[in-house]
Scaffold this motif. Structure first.
Motif, mmCIF file in Angstrom:
data_model
loop_
_atom_site.group_PDB
_atom_site.id
_atom_site.type_symbol
_atom_site.label_atom_id
_atom_site.label_comp_id
_atom_site.label_asym_id
_atom_site.label_seq_id
_atom_site.Cartn_x
_atom_site.Cartn_y
_atom_site.Cartn_z
ATOM 1 N N PRO A 181 0.898 -1.083 -0.063
ATOM 2 C CA PRO A 181 -0.040 0.051 0.084
ATOM 3 C C PRO A 181 0.747 1.332 -0.016
ATOM 4 C CG PRO A 181 0.168 -1.045 2.152
ATOM 5 C CD PRO A 181 0.636 -1.999 1.383
ATOM 6 N N GLU A 182 0.241 2.559 -0.238
ATOM 7 C CA GLU A 182 0.768 3.711 -0.121
ATOM 8 C C GLU A 182 1.812 4.079 0.916
ATOM 9 O OE1 GLU A 182 0.156 8.497 -1.131
ATOM 10 O OE2 GLU A 182 -1.641 6.877 -1.242
ATOM 11 N N GLU A 183 1.588 3.720 1.991
ATOM 12 C CA GLU A 183 2.116 4.110 3.381
ATOM 13 C C GLU A 183 3.524 3.216 3.435
ATOM 14 O OE1 GLU A 183 -1.176 1.327 4.498
ATOM 15 O OE2 GLU A 183 -0.965 3.292 3.637
ATOM 16 N N VAL A 184 3.261 2.091 2.811
ATOM 17 C CA VAL A 184 4.473 1.031 2.781
ATOM 18 C C VAL A 184 5.558 1.849 1.831
ATOM 19 C CG1 VAL A 184 5.351 -1.233 2.510
ATOM 20 C CG2 VAL A 184 3.394 -0.764 4.026
ATOM 21 N N LEU A 185 4.930 2.104 0.653
ATOM 22 C CA LEU A 185 5.823 2.509 -0.265
ATOM 23 C C LEU A 185 6.729 3.552 -0.066
ATOM 24 C CD1 LEU A 185 3.363 1.999 -3.365
ATOM 25 C CD2 LEU A 185 5.404 0.539 -2.791
ATOM 26 N N GLU A 186 5.932 4.408 0.868
ATOM 27 C CA GLU A 186 6.699 5.748 1.445
ATOM 28 C C GLU A 186 8.015 5.121 2.183
ATOM 29 O OE1 GLU A 186 4.202 8.107 3.405
ATOM 30 O OE2 GLU A 186 2.972 8.766 1.709
ATOM 31 N N LYS A 187 7.860 4.426 2.877
ATOM 32 C CA LYS A 187 8.833 3.881 3.791
ATOM 33 C C LYS A 187 10.042 3.213 2.685
ATOM 34 C CE LYS A 187 6.156 2.863 7.741
ATOM 35 N NZ LYS A 187 5.551 1.883 8.889
ATOM 36 N N ALA A 188 9.684 2.609 1.756
ATOM 37 C CA ALA A 188 10.496 1.990 0.866
ATOM 38 C C ALA A 188 11.147 2.933 -0.101
ATOM 39 C CB ALA A 188 9.693 0.957 -0.299
ATOM 40 N N LEU A 189 10.603 3.963 -0.280
ATOM 41 C CA LEU A 189 11.464 5.259 -1.062
ATOM 42 C C LEU A 189 12.462 5.710 -0.146
ATOM 43 C CD1 LEU A 189 11.737 7.124 -3.448
ATOM 44 C CD2 LEU A 189 9.922 8.522 -2.394
ATOM 45 N N ILE A 190 12.093 5.689 1.184
ATOM 46 C CA ILE A 190 13.132 6.512 2.176
ATOM 47 C C ILE A 190 14.279 5.284 2.329
ATOM 48 C CG2 ILE A 190 13.637 7.260 4.613
ATOM 49 C CD1 ILE A 190 10.670 8.119 4.647
ATOM 50 N N MET A 191 14.007 4.176 2.232
ATOM 51 C CA MET A 191 15.159 3.124 2.531
ATOM 52 C C MET A 191 15.914 3.141 1.126
ATOM 53 S SD MET A 191 15.806 -0.068 1.066
ATOM 54 C CE MET A 191 14.237 -0.858 0.578
ATOM 55 N N VAL A 192 15.504 3.568 0.025
ATOM 56 C CA VAL A 192 16.438 3.408 -1.119
ATOM 57 C C VAL A 192 17.258 4.744 -1.078
ATOM 58 C CG1 VAL A 192 16.187 3.370 -3.579
ATOM 59 C CG2 VAL A 192 14.903 1.808 -2.579
ATOM 60 N N GLN A 193 16.553 5.749 -0.728
ATOM 61 C CA GLN A 193 17.229 6.824 -0.883
ATOM 62 C C GLN A 193 18.413 6.960 0.185
ATOM 63 O OE1 GLN A 193 14.161 10.035 0.210
ATOM 64 N NE2 GLN A 193 13.747 10.238 -2.189
ATOM 65 N N ASN A 194 18.160 6.288 1.426
ATOM 66 C CA ASN A 194 19.387 6.227 2.417
ATOM 67 C C ASN A 194 20.144 5.008 2.167
ATOM 68 O OD1 ASN A 194 18.276 8.534 3.519
ATOM 69 N ND2 ASN A 194 16.740 7.293 4.740
ATOM 70 N N SER A 195 19.870 4.166 1.192
ATOM 71 C CA SER A 195 20.812 2.907 1.022
ATOM 72 C C SER A 195 22.304 3.514 0.401
ATOM 73 C CB SER A 195 20.001 2.127 -0.026
ATOM 74 O OG SER A 195 20.933 0.849 -0.135
ATOM 75 N N GLU A 196 23.135 2.642 1.005
ATOM 76 C CA GLU A 196 24.571 2.707 0.191
ATOM 77 C C GLU A 196 24.875 1.701 -0.858
ATOM 78 O OE1 GLU A 196 27.218 2.667 3.396
ATOM 79 O OE2 GLU A 196 26.368 4.561 4.614
ATOM 80 N N LYS A 197 23.950 0.823 -1.174
ATOM 81 C CA LYS A 197 24.273 0.018 -1.973
ATOM 82 C C LYS A 197 24.410 0.606 -3.502
ATOM 83 C CE LYS A 197 22.148 -3.902 0.392
ATOM 84 N NZ LYS A 197 20.974 -4.887 0.627
ATOM 85 N N ASN A 198 24.522 -0.341 -4.541
ATOM 86 C CA ASN A 198 25.016 0.262 -5.890
ATOM 87 C C ASN A 198 23.682 0.684 -6.646
ATOM 88 O OD1 ASN A 198 24.019 -2.321 -6.493
ATOM 89 N ND2 ASN A 198 26.025 -2.925 -7.264
ATOM 90 N N TYR A 199 23.675 1.207 -7.949
ATOM 91 C CA TYR A 199 22.871 1.688 -8.511
ATOM 92 C C TYR A 199 21.761 0.450 -9.006
ATOM 93 C CZ TYR A 199 20.354 3.214 -12.852
ATOM 94 O OH TYR A 199 19.198 3.380 -13.537
ATOM 95 N N LEU A 200 22.502 -0.748 -9.495
ATOM 96 C CA LEU A 200 21.719 -1.574 -9.894
ATOM 97 C C LEU A 200 20.595 -2.113 -8.925
ATOM 98 C CD1 LEU A 200 24.312 -3.836 -11.635
ATOM 99 C CD2 LEU A 200 22.656 -2.262 -12.746
ATOM 100 N N TYR A 201 21.111 -2.357 -7.520
ATOM 101 C CA TYR A 201 20.020 -2.610 -6.459
ATOM 102 C C TYR A 201 19.006 -1.496 -6.442
ATOM 103 C CZ TYR A 201 18.406 -3.122 -1.671
ATOM 104 O OH TYR A 201 17.540 -3.206 -0.591
ATOM 105 N N LYS A 202 19.338 -0.288 -6.258
ATOM 106 C CA LYS A 202 18.275 0.860 -6.265
ATOM 107 C C LYS A 202 17.569 1.019 -7.386
ATOM 108 C CE LYS A 202 21.476 3.628 -3.584
ATOM 109 N NZ LYS A 202 22.102 5.058 -3.354
ATOM 110 N N CYS A 203 17.976 0.637 -8.617
ATOM 111 C CA CYS A 203 17.053 0.523 -9.649
ATOM 112 C C CYS A 203 16.095 -0.367 -9.760
ATOM 113 C CB CYS A 203 18.120 0.507 -11.104
ATOM 114 S SG CYS A 203 16.807 0.493 -12.552
ATOM 115 N N ASP A 204 16.334 -1.614 -9.264
ATOM 116 C CA ASP A 204 15.484 -2.817 -9.055
ATOM 117 C C ASP A 204 14.402 -2.453 -8.043
ATOM 118 O OD1 ASP A 204 14.817 -5.650 -9.460
ATOM 119 O OD2 ASP A 204 15.176 -5.601 -7.270
ATOM 120 N N GLN A 205 14.799 -1.734 -6.771
ATOM 121 C CA GLN A 205 13.755 -1.559 -5.673
ATOM 122 C C GLN A 205 12.860 -0.416 -6.290
ATOM 123 O OE1 GLN A 205 13.449 -2.950 -2.569
ATOM 124 N NE2 GLN A 205 14.856 -4.359 -3.573
ATOM 125 N N LEU A 206 13.278 0.708 -7.137
ATOM 126 C CA LEU A 206 12.605 1.754 -7.575
ATOM 127 C C LEU A 206 11.723 1.233 -8.667
ATOM 128 C CD1 LEU A 206 15.228 4.661 -7.692
ATOM 129 C CD2 LEU A 206 13.066 4.222 -6.164
#
Length: 445
Positions: A181-206
């Protein structure tokens, strides 16, 4: 009757016609007039037992004597009649273009205008009555419902509470238990923005977040933030295909009135069209869509200045703008800096004689800062000169030293030795990412 008159009539060929007499032209038919089928008359039966005299030659035809049909026709008739007969015999019957209700011709007589108007009125009245019939309306309703089912008009309401989820392409209807749902997707976006992993991982999550937003028909400021975040990451690593996908969606969201970084991405779009499209029409179209407010924005003004520098071939101005670019404009310019530097060094090798200091080339081509005021900038300038030296060697530049030990570029020798090297990560299929293992495995390492 006079004998001479009889002989003259007998000697006259039956099928002959005066040469100066033209065949009557056909009457122009109305486009609404039904076309009548022409009946072919077999004229050979009237002359099968006659004796025709041509210039003293007598030829007898009998029914028991079989001859070639073409020779018989050519002997019995003159050329004009033979041509007309062959044309009528081979002409196919023309198909009536109107319905049976419009065939008002009887015994070869054409119908009047009033009859045709009445027939057309009856024909179209019947067609309108058929379109308004209950059976036809029901058939149309069933067809529209079928199309609505194919579009999937009902959005899915997600119940998944997992913040991190891999992206998988949908092959069937989405399951609400796997959609966040939308509230969980907001947390997922914050998690991707604060992640130190590489672009391929962030691209998959986004891409997974974008998919959950799409199946739930969520189009709001959160949707704009997700696409803007993904677009910025794609710009930083030079992933133009992914950026173009995000940019197309952002343009639609902005037109719907959803708030976001509209000016920032207007500058990105202008730079992408300018630097990576060879079609001037696309550039003019992108510039024409800029509003008066957008042209006053600093990022958009910078992009327009880059366009002016490239159109005039001013590489000095280009690399000055490269050093002072706002937001991520320098990342997009960096994708074109290689070509601009190569064009600049070729121009300098033809213009300067006999040598050019490498430190000057490093400043002009954007390897070092233009203003050297502090110790930190001096250290960065040294690093820029070393980078410029490596670049010149990789492109066939001929370097020398003067008496004081300063490194120089021999322009006369370099004019014929410069070349553009092949990229190190080039692959046969054109995509270096396809030559590696699963990016999710590498991202966890």
């Amino acid at each position: 009757m006079d004998l001479l008159t009889v002989d003259a009539q007998f000697l006259t060929p039956i099928s002959s016609s005066p040469k100066n007499k033209r065949s009557p032209s056909r009457r122009a038919k109305s486009r609404w007039e039904p076309i009548q089928e022409e009946k072919v008359v077999d004229k050979s039966a009237n002359f099968s037992y006659e004796t025709v005299k041509y210039g003293g030659w007598n030829k007898q035809f009998s029914a028991g004597k079989s001859e070639n049909k073409e020779n018989t026709l050519s002997t019995k008739f003159s050329f004009p009649e033979q041509k007309a007969l062959n044309k009528n015999a081979t002409r196919p019957a023309k198909r009536q273009r109107l319905s049976n209700g419009l065939n008002a011709a009887v015994d070869g007589e054409t119908s009047s205008d009033s009859d045709k108007e009445q027939s057309l009125t009856a024909y179209y009245s019947a067609a309108v009555a058929l379109a308004d019939s209950p059976e036809e309306k029901k058939r149309r309703e069933n067809r529209s419902k079928r199309f609505e089912k194919g579009r999937g008009s009902r959005p899915v309401k997600g119940t998944c509470q997992e913040i991190e989820k891999r992206y998988l392409r949908l092959t069937s209807a989405p399951d609400p238990a796997t959609v966040r749902p939308e509230e969980v997707l907001e947390k997922a976006l914050i998690m991707v923005q604060n992640s130190e992993k590489n672009y391929l991982y962030k691209c998959d999550q986004l891409k997974s977040i974008r998919q959950d937003l799409t199946v739930q028909h969520i189009r709001n400021e959160l949707t704009a933030k997700v696409y803007e975040t993904h677009a910025r990451l794609a710009i930083e690593v030079g992933d133009l295909p992914e950026y173009n996908q995000c940019q197309s969606q952002l343009s639609t969201l902005y037109l719907e009135g959803i708030k976001g970084s509209h000016m920032e991405f207007a500058a990105y779009n202008l730079l992408c069209v300018l630097l990576h499209s060879s079609n001037n029409r696309d550039l003019l179209s992108a510039m024409s869509r800029l509003s008066a407010e957008a042209k006053k924005n600093e990022a958009v003004k910078h992009a327009l200045s880059v366009r002016l520098a490239m159109s005039s071939g001013n590489y000095v101005m280009f690399f000055r703008l490269y050093k002072t670019a706002p937001n991520l404009n320098s990342c997009l310019m960096d994708l074109h800096a290689e070509k601009m530097r190569y064009a600049a060094i070729r121009c300098m090798s033809r213009s300067y004689r006999p040598t050019v200091p490498v430190s000057y080339i490093a400043q002009i081509l954007g390897f070092a800062n233009l203003l050297l005021t502090t110790e930190a900038s001096d250290e960065k300038d040294v690093d820029g000169v070393e980078e410029c030296v490596e670049w010149l060697k990789a492109h066939g530049g001929c370097l020398t030293f003067d008496n004081s030990g300063e490194m120089l570029l021999d322009t006369k020798a370099s004019a014929s030795s410069l070349y553009m090297p092949e990229p190190e990560d080039a692959v046969a299929h054109g995509d270096a990412s396809l030559a590696v293992n699963d990016f999710l495995t590498r991202s966890l390492a």
